[in-house]
Design an enzyme around this catalytic site. Sequence first.
Site, short mmCIF file in Angstrom:
data_model
loop_
_atom_site.label_atom_id
_atom_site.label_comp_id
_atom_site.label_asym_id
_atom_site.label_seq_id
_atom_site.Cartn_x
_atom_site.Cartn_y
_atom_site.Cartn_z
N ASP A 13 0.81 -1.23 0.00
CA ASP A 13 0.00 0.00 0.00
C ASP A 13 0.84 1.27 0.00
O ASP A 13 0.42 2.30 0.54
CB ASP A 13 -0.96 0.04 1.23
CG ASP A 13 -1.78 -1.22 1.34
OD1 ASP A 13 -2.28 -1.67 0.32
OD2 ASP A 13 -1.90 -1.74 2.47
N LYS A 16 2.36 2.30 -5.04
CA LYS A 16 3.06 1.82 -6.26
C LYS A 16 2.22 2.06 -7.50
O LYS A 16 2.75 2.36 -8.56
CB LYS A 16 3.35 0.31 -6.18
CG LYS A 16 4.29 -0.08 -5.09
CD LYS A 16 4.42 -1.58 -5.03
CE LYS A 16 3.17 -2.31 -4.60
NZ LYS A 16 2.73 -2.09 -3.23
N GLY A 40 -4.32 -3.97 -4.39
CA GLY A 40 -5.29 -2.99 -4.90
C GLY A 40 -4.60 -1.68 -5.16
O GLY A 40 -3.75 -1.25 -4.38
N HIS A 41 -4.90 -1.09 -6.28
CA HIS A 41 -4.33 0.21 -6.60
C HIS A 41 -5.47 1.20 -6.77
O HIS A 41 -6.45 0.88 -7.43
CB HIS A 41 -3.63 0.18 -7.97
CG HIS A 41 -2.37 -0.61 -7.99
ND1 HIS A 41 -1.52 -0.68 -6.92
CD2 HIS A 41 -1.81 -1.33 -8.97
CE1 HIS A 41 -0.48 -1.43 -7.25
NE2 HIS A 41 -0.64 -1.84 -8.49
N GLN A 223 2.07 -5.82 -3.10
CA GLN A 223 2.49 -5.89 -1.69
C GLN A 223 3.85 -5.20 -1.49
O GLN A 223 4.16 -4.29 -2.24
CB GLN A 223 2.52 -7.34 -1.19
CG GLN A 223 1.15 -8.00 -1.07
CD GLN A 223 0.67 -8.63 -2.35
OE1 GLN A 223 1.40 -9.31 -3.03
NE2 GLN A 223 -0.59 -8.42 -2.68
P1 IMP Z 1 -2.79 -12.66 1.78
O1 IMP Z 1 -1.84 -12.10 0.79
O2 IMP Z 1 -4.23 -12.36 1.47
O3 IMP Z 1 -2.57 -14.12 2.05
O4 IMP Z 1 -2.51 -11.93 3.19
C1 IMP Z 1 -1.29 -12.11 3.90
C2 IMP Z 1 -0.84 -10.80 4.55
O5 IMP Z 1 -0.45 -9.89 3.54
C3 IMP Z 1 -1.94 -10.11 5.36
O6 IMP Z 1 -1.34 -9.43 6.45
C4 IMP Z 1 -2.49 -9.09 4.39
O7 IMP Z 1 -3.09 -8.00 5.04
C5 IMP Z 1 -1.21 -8.68 3.66
N1 IMP Z 1 -1.46 -8.17 2.31
C6 IMP Z 1 -1.76 -8.87 1.21
N2 IMP Z 1 -1.89 -8.06 0.16
C7 IMP Z 1 -1.64 -6.82 0.57
C8 IMP Z 1 -1.58 -5.55 -0.07
O8 IMP Z 1 -1.77 -5.39 -1.28
N3 IMP Z 1 -1.28 -4.50 0.73
C9 IMP Z 1 -1.03 -4.63 2.06
N4 IMP Z 1 -1.07 -5.79 2.70
C10 IMP Z 1 -1.36 -6.88 1.97
#
Ligand code: IMP
Length: 443
Positions: A13, A16, A40-41, A223
């Site tokens: 977040d 990017k 998400g963007h 991420q």
């Molecule tokens: P998952 O990717 O849904 O398995 O989540 C694993 C961890 O990564 C959790 O703490 C999510 O909140 C975090 N996470 C996954 N995608 C994002 C993102 O795009 N931004 C911030 N945190 C993320």
Amino acid sequence: MSGVVIVGAQWGDEGKGKVTDLLAERCDAVVRFQGGNNAGHTIVKDGVQWKLHLIPSGILHPGTTCVIGNGVVIDPKVLIEELDALRARNLDVSGLRISANAHLIMPYHLLLDSAGEAKLGSLQIGTTRRGIGPCYADKAARLGIRVQDLLDEKILKKKIVAAMEPKRLSLRPFEKDPSLDLKSMVEEHLTYGHRLERHIADTSKLLWEMLEEKACVIFEGAQGAMLDIDHGTYPFVTSSNPLAGAACVGAGVGPRAIDEVWGVSKAYTTRVGSGPFPSELHDETAEEIRRRGGEFGTTTGRPRRTGWLDLVALRYAARLNTLSALAITKLDVLSGLSTIKVCTGYRGAEGAEFDDFPYHQTVLHHARAELTEVPGWSEDLGECTSLSDLPKAAADYLELIEDEIGVPIALIGVGPGREQVIWTEAGRATLLGSGAQRSQSAL
Ligand code: IMP
């Protein structure tokens, strides 16, 4: 060859999407190489807001080839909905290419993600519940369904049966869930195949050809470094590698295709989900930053945890990615704070000082941020277009970051609009900042 990787240097977040979107008009292709619709963007273009989850942000630029690489996990239903929504707003999506080797998030992955979190109780990771982890687990177990399988009914059915069989026990509570009916699952996925067929391609070859033609390609990470499954705050991480090194494998290009690595960091820190966050704030300043920065998840809507900029973690991210440039986003959000704090070290439970990111989870979980206080500024930064327009305290703050990290700041975000950025001298010297134009040959 001109390959530029853009990665998150914090816990995701970082903005990017905005940086990639800005640079996309100067390049020929944008590729996503890992993650899925957990990302998400939000991009504001000409005052209009766009929310993207799977499709690279280059889609907003006519003529840019957008690629979903083999390292991405795709929920086909979500992808089709995203395509339909963009088409409904008259956006040309014909340039999207999807790797035939990318893995699919299946209905049982979604159920397993939620069930896994529920089972963990207070130890839960706080996943986005989009089925990311179970999908990557099936990929590693060689039980994954790939995009190309959507085009072959027999194979699709066989693979779904094989994938579901070993999960029978964990899926038992969902026995009656209509999404697990084999016949309708196969039929539904064949329909997805028909819808996506025109976009499916050998994207590794496509990128090779473009790079051979001296095209400029951006590899867009999702991420951030601290959520990397190998180097992040495991187990509170995502199930892929958001680090720059993964761009090659996740897109199917060799390391020599990469010329620059940009790391994106906010001027402060946020994280969603559970896990250590040494510089986290729990007071009204956290609320204020969250409110001013609109720190609520694009994908899940969850309020983000908020804290001061963590230079220990950022230094670690710079090393892991061999960053060549930094983009600092949301500097404007800090306007109005009389003083700003920045985490320059950690102190362990037994009083030890850490300048480097501790490798042991127990140490990290008990680490407290050592904070340095610097003056804030009250001016609105929204109209600043060069470093000299910034209040001195803001310029000093950036200089402190640059000195501590040892990576030049190329770009600074001073507002949500795509034009609200400052290019620094170092930024103008980069491949994309030097006004590199799209290669004619590749278009
Ligand atoms: P998952 O990717 O849904 O398995 O989540 C694993 C961890 O990564 C959790 O703490 C999510 O909140 C975090 N996470 C996954 N995608 C994002 C993102 O795009 N931004 C911030 N945190 C993320």
